[in-house]
Scaffold this active site. Sequence first.
Site, short mmCIF file in Angstrom:
data_model
loop_
_atom_site.label_atom_id
_atom_site.label_comp_id
_atom_site.label_asym_id
_atom_site.label_seq_id
_atom_site.Cartn_x
_atom_site.Cartn_y
_atom_site.Cartn_z
N TYR A 106 -1.91 -0.23 10.44
CA TYR A 106 -1.94 -0.71 9.05
C TYR A 106 -0.63 -0.32 8.34
CZ TYR A 106 -3.67 -1.20 4.21
OH TYR A 106 -3.84 -1.55 2.89
N ALA A 107 -0.25 0.96 8.46
CA ALA A 107 0.99 1.42 7.82
C ALA A 107 2.18 0.63 8.37
CB ALA A 107 1.19 2.91 8.06
N ALA A 108 2.17 0.34 9.67
CA ALA A 108 3.27 -0.43 10.26
C ALA A 108 3.33 -1.83 9.64
CB ALA A 108 3.07 -0.53 11.77
N SER A 109 2.17 -2.45 9.44
CA SER A 109 2.15 -3.81 8.88
C SER A 109 2.65 -3.80 7.43
CB SER A 109 0.74 -4.41 8.95
OG SER A 109 -0.14 -3.80 8.00
N LYS A 110 2.33 -2.74 6.69
CA LYS A 110 2.75 -2.65 5.29
C LYS A 110 4.23 -2.25 5.19
CE LYS A 110 -1.23 -3.83 3.45
NZ LYS A 110 -1.41 -5.08 2.69
N SER B 195 0.88 -1.18 0.00
CA SER B 195 0.00 0.00 0.00
C SER B 195 0.91 1.22 0.00
CB SER B 195 -0.84 -0.03 1.28
OG SER B 195 -1.25 1.27 1.66
#
Length: 271
Positions: free
Chosen positions: A159-163, A146
């Site tokens: 979410y940003a951390a996971s991506k 993403s």
Amino acid sequence: MSSFKQNVVVLTGASSGIGRALARQLAEQGAWLALAARSRDELDDAVHECLAAGRAVGARAIAVPTDVSDEAQCRALVERTVAEYGRIDTLVNNAGISMWARFDALRDLAGLERIMRVNYLGAVYCTFHALPHLKRTRGRIVGVASLTAKTGVPTRTGYAASKHAMAGFFDSLRIELQDDGVSVTMVYPGFVATGVRRHAVGPDGRPLGESPVQEDAVMSADECARLTLRAAARRKRELVMTARGKVGQWLRLVAPSLTDRIAARAIARGR
Ligand SMILES: NC(=O)c1ccc[n+]([C@@H]2O[C@H](COP(=O)([O-])OP(=O)(O)OC[C@H]3O[C@@H](n4cnc5c(N)ncnc54)[C@H](OP(=O)(O)O)[C@@H]3O)[C@@H](O)[C@H]2O)c1
């Protein structure tokens, strides 16, 4: 000849959105698909759709219900695929869940932990078990990340951390696999019109229900799938989608606070 004709593809998150579009387009090219997600009924629908779309070109498809946050189920997905088709040529790590909540509004951290297990560890588990097979075929790994893997975005901390984690993992793995002939293609879509926002983790940890994004004004799942498959076919190392994403990459180097403002405005406007 199509890049994916008789190509054995394990595709996670195949029951809806971008994954469903990827499945259909791969079938149209004659791929042999193992479609994974949790919901059996929607996977069965996807299998029927793929068989219809790819009948003329010899496409095959099976449904393998899988929760990617469970390593044993990811191993079983790989084993089932190899039992059916005898090999794996491509692994597409697409399954994912999102969030839409400020960090200081979260009631607890369960949602963030779940996002990390699905988006990051799910991709790691599938890759770990598929890798020996991919080395044999000098195959392809695709990761659907993403734009939030490239820059911070408000309401997306977990979410940003996971991506970002996905990007770090696969960028490192790409280097390790240089002599094995296995390519790693990371794709970074912006907003894509799917149900991801409706299922996204909200402040109370429950699905958001309604999308805050102007879904009719953003990229279609079909277009995202088309761009993803073109990049994977060419074994590109990465593809950053949308003009904003492409410009943002460079802007971030020279004017990072301006990039922050653009990210905040995109969330406020929902596009
Ligand atoms: N839409 C966007 O704006 C956008 C932008 C950038 C990146 N992405 C990424 O694109 C990917 C696909 O998302 P989408 O937009 O197509 O959303 P979507 O329509 O909600 O599809 C998500 C898919 O992931 C599956 N999934 C969710 N949790 C799972 C689990 N624990 N195990 C296995 N499968 C699971 C879902 O099926 P089940 O619920 O049946 O398991 C579904 O097939 C995600 O990685 C997302 O982060 C999306």
